[in-house]
Design a protein around this motif. Structure first.
Motif, PDB file in Angstrom:
ATOM      1  N   THR A  26      18.838  -4.733  -8.455  1.00 45.84           N
ATOM      2  CA  THR A  26      19.418  -3.731  -9.351  1.00 45.84           C
ATOM      3  C   THR A  26      19.484  -2.330  -8.775  1.00 45.84           C
ATOM      4  O   THR A  26      20.478  -1.662  -8.939  1.00 45.84           O
ATOM      5  N   HIS A  27      18.422  -1.882  -8.088  1.00 41.60           N
ATOM      6  CA  HIS A  27      18.502  -0.483  -7.679  1.00 41.60           C
ATOM      7  C   HIS A  27      19.366  -0.276  -6.440  1.00 41.60           C
ATOM      8  O   HIS A  27      19.605   0.835  -6.033  1.00 41.60           O
ATOM      9  N   HIS A  28      19.821  -1.390  -5.820  1.00 40.32           N
ATOM     10  CA  HIS A  28      20.828  -1.226  -4.763  1.00 40.32           C
ATOM     11  C   HIS A  28      22.177  -0.972  -5.402  1.00 40.32           C
ATOM     12  O   HIS A  28      23.088  -0.447  -4.802  1.00 40.32           O
ATOM     13  N   ASN A  29      22.252  -1.439  -6.629  1.00 36.55           N
ATOM     14  CA  ASN A  29      23.521  -1.464  -7.317  1.00 36.55           C
ATOM     15  C   ASN A  29      23.798  -0.156  -8.015  1.00 36.55           C
ATOM     16  O   ASN A  29      23.791  -0.068  -9.228  1.00 36.55           O
TER      17      ASN A  29
ATOM     18  N   HIS B 161      14.145  -6.601  10.819  1.00 37.07           N
ATOM     19  CA  HIS B 161      13.681  -7.380   9.662  1.00 37.07           C
ATOM     20  C   HIS B 161      14.107  -6.684   8.371  1.00 37.07           C
ATOM     21  O   HIS B 161      14.176  -5.456   8.327  1.00 37.07           O
ATOM     22  N   PRO B 162      14.319  -7.456   7.313  1.00 40.45           N
ATOM     23  CA  PRO B 162      14.610  -6.824   6.024  1.00 40.45           C
ATOM     24  C   PRO B 162      13.434  -5.954   5.578  1.00 40.45           C
ATOM     25  O   PRO B 162      12.281  -6.236   5.909  1.00 40.45           O
ATOM     26  N   PHE B 163      13.770  -4.907   4.866  1.00 46.39           N
ATOM     27  CA  PHE B 163      12.756  -3.954   4.403  1.00 46.39           C
ATOM     28  C   PHE B 163      13.066  -3.644   2.949  1.00 46.39           C
ATOM     29  O   PHE B 163      14.200  -3.334   2.613  1.00 46.39           O
TER      30      PHE B 163
ATOM     31  N   ALA C 262       5.626   1.522  -0.169  1.00 44.75           N
ATOM     32  CA  ALA C 262       4.925   1.774  -1.440  1.00 44.75           C
ATOM     33  C   ALA C 262       4.454   0.462  -2.057  1.00 44.75           C
ATOM     34  O   ALA C 262       3.428   0.432  -2.737  1.00 44.75           O
ATOM     35  N   ILE C 263       5.204  -0.645  -1.834  1.00 44.76           N
ATOM     36  CA  ILE C 263       4.751  -1.932  -2.383  1.00 44.76           C
ATOM     37  C   ILE C 263       3.939  -2.724  -1.344  1.00 44.76           C
ATOM     38  O   ILE C 263       3.603  -3.880  -1.548  1.00 44.76           O
ATOM     39  N   ARG C 264       3.649  -2.067  -0.197  1.00 45.97           N
ATOM     40  CA  ARG C 264       2.759  -2.679   0.791  1.00 45.97           C
ATOM     41  C   ARG C 264       1.434  -1.931   0.826  1.00 45.97           C
ATOM     42  O   ARG C 264       0.542  -2.272   1.603  1.00 45.97           O
ATOM     43  N   ILE C 265       1.343  -0.893   0.012  1.00 47.05           N
ATOM     44  CA  ILE C 265       0.083  -0.197  -0.224  1.00 47.05           C
ATOM     45  C   ILE C 265      -0.354  -0.665  -1.595  1.00 47.05           C
ATOM     46  O   ILE C 265       0.214  -0.253  -2.601  1.00 47.05           O
TER      47      ILE C 265
ATOM     48  N   GLY D 286       2.761 -17.867  -2.839  1.00 50.05           N
ATOM     49  CA  GLY D 286       2.779 -16.433  -2.564  1.00 50.05           C
ATOM     50  C   GLY D 286       4.208 -15.927  -2.566  1.00 50.05           C
ATOM     51  O   GLY D 286       5.159 -16.719  -2.500  1.00 50.05           O
ATOM     52  N   THR D 287       4.401 -14.619  -2.655  1.00 45.44           N
ATOM     53  CA  THR D 287       5.710 -14.033  -2.384  1.00 45.44           C
ATOM     54  C   THR D 287       5.625 -13.460  -0.974  1.00 45.44           C
ATOM     55  O   THR D 287       4.546 -13.463  -0.371  1.00 45.44           O
ATOM     56  N   ILE D 288       6.739 -12.987  -0.449  1.00 47.30           N
ATOM     57  CA  ILE D 288       6.694 -12.400   0.896  1.00 47.30           C
ATOM     58  C   ILE D 288       5.976 -11.059   0.834  1.00 47.30           C
ATOM     59  O   ILE D 288       5.028 -10.816   1.569  1.00 47.30           O
ATOM     60  N   GLU D 289       6.402 -10.199  -0.063  1.00 48.11           N
ATOM     61  CA  GLU D 289       5.683  -8.940  -0.268  1.00 48.11           C
ATOM     62  C   GLU D 289       4.371  -9.248  -0.992  1.00 48.11           C
ATOM     63  O   GLU D 289       4.245 -10.286  -1.637  1.00 48.11           O
ATOM     64  N   MET D 290       3.430  -8.308  -0.924  1.00 45.50           N
ATOM     65  CA  MET D 290       2.152  -8.546  -1.599  1.00 45.50           C
ATOM     66  C   MET D 290       2.077  -7.894  -2.979  1.00 45.50           C
ATOM     67  O   MET D 290       1.097  -8.051  -3.692  1.00 45.50           O
TER      68      MET D 290
END
Ligand code: XMP
Length: 329
Positions: free
Chosen positions: A161-164, A205-207, A213-216, A324-328
């Motif tokens: 959504t926020h890309h959109n 790699h995709p980011f 902020a979602i990896r902290i 798990g998801t890819i992000e934590m």
């Protein structure tokens, strides 16, 4: 018979006709392959009548805003404005630990900053006699995104959504240009190489939009950003040095919100913990953790603990997706 050269020529011609002799286009770039390829196509088609905007949200990778700016302007000749909005984003993230709240704050702040800049650029553009108003918004939408937004309303519908930012640019009534909407990722990469985009950018790699902020995990502070960034840089550098970067689909260092004890020199210290994550995947819907050899992990762990102030321990995440998801976060 489809060839990349023909696609490029046809697409550039199509953009020129669509935008017309005076039309102007604006678009956000992130430094990722999709937005860069889309931006380069626009630059080839209409030159400086395409206005790229990079919002530095303060949670990009180490040095990334600077290197992306260098590549896009000096190497690719794209008309780019960088907005240094790190303090604004970090200010709004203060005290926030909930992952979805972080996403919302970053997404909304991004839209606000981008929208203000778009209005400024549109105002300045309106005063140039050789060009017309900004009527178009560029989006790096790929074919799988098109399919997904039609057929699938799961978690990744929210992710996108926020890309959109389409319709979200209030009062500007912009029409969408989506030059990549018939392409798959591997075709976008081939197109990028064809357009002279540097290999390290083409294969990046995709980011995630919300960045590190979602990896902290937990609260995002400037100090936590520093630690997460420095650890991530070491991990990615070592992956590249080992020749594994392209084999791995996505890798990063995450910073855990806990402290553990360790010994540094002859002192007991109580400091933070880094979790490394690296996965192989075809479609990012399922993923396997990457089986590094022990020597590699030992080297990365030693470097992070020795070189990054505030880290006393390094863990490796051996959770596949699912569950798990890819992000934590
Ligand atoms: P997960 O963590 O859901 O991630 O397994 C799948 C892919 O999506 C990316 N991702 C995001 N991308 N905004 C983005 O732009 C987000 O909020 C977001 N969350 C996850 C993730 O990096 C992986 O490539």
């Amino acid at each position: 018979d489809w060839t990349m050269e023909k696609f490029v020529d046809k697409e550039i011609e199509r953009i020129r006709v669509m935008v017309g002799k005076k039309g102007q286009v604006i678009g956000a770039v992130s430094g990722g392959v999709d937005s860069t390829v889309a931006a380069k196509l626009m630059q080839e088609a209409i030159g400086d009548r395409f206005h790229a905007v990079l919002v530095d949200n303060g949670v990009m990778r180490l040095d990334e805003a600077r290197t992306v700016k260098e590549t896009l302007t000096q190497h690719l000749g794209i008309n780019l404005t960088v907005i240094d909005a790190g303090d604004l984003f970090l200010g709004r993230l203060k005290g926030i630990s909930d992952p979805e709240k972080k996403r919302k704050i970053i997404g909304n702040t991004f839209i606000e900053v981008f929208q203000n800049k778009a209005k400024e650029i549109a105002k300045a553009a309106a005063n140039t006699p050789q060009a017309g108003d900004i009527e178009w918004l560029l989006q790096g939408t790929l074919y799988p995104d098109v399919i997904e937004s039609i057929s699938f309303k799961g978690p990744s519908a929210t992710i996108k959504t926020h890309h959109n930012v389409g319709g979200l640019l209030e009062g500007m009534h912009l029409k969408l240009i989506e030059p990549l909407r018939e392409l798959f990722k591997d075709e976008v990469r081939a197109l990028g190489t064809n357009l002279g985009i540097p290999e390290d950018l083409v294969w990046r790699h995709p980011f995630p939009g919300p960045g590190i902020a979602i990896r902290i995990l937990g609260e995002v502070t400037p100090e936590q950003v520093r630690i997460a960034r420095e650890a991530d840089k070491i991990f990615i550098d070592e992956i590249q040095a080992a020749g594994l970067y392209r084999k791995i689909s996505q890798a990063f260092a995450a910073l855990l919100p806990v402290k553990a004890v360790g010994v540094m020199g002859d002192k007991r210290v109580h400091d933070q913990v880094i979790a490394l994550r690296a996965v192989e995947t075809i479609d990012f819907m399922t993923a396997d953790w990457y089986p590094f050899d022990g020597q590699f992990l030992k080297r990365v762990s030693r470097r992070i603990v020795n070189e990054v102030n505030g880290v006393v321990r390094v863990l490796y995440d051996v959770t596949s997706k699912p569950p798990g998801t890819i992000e934590m976060e």
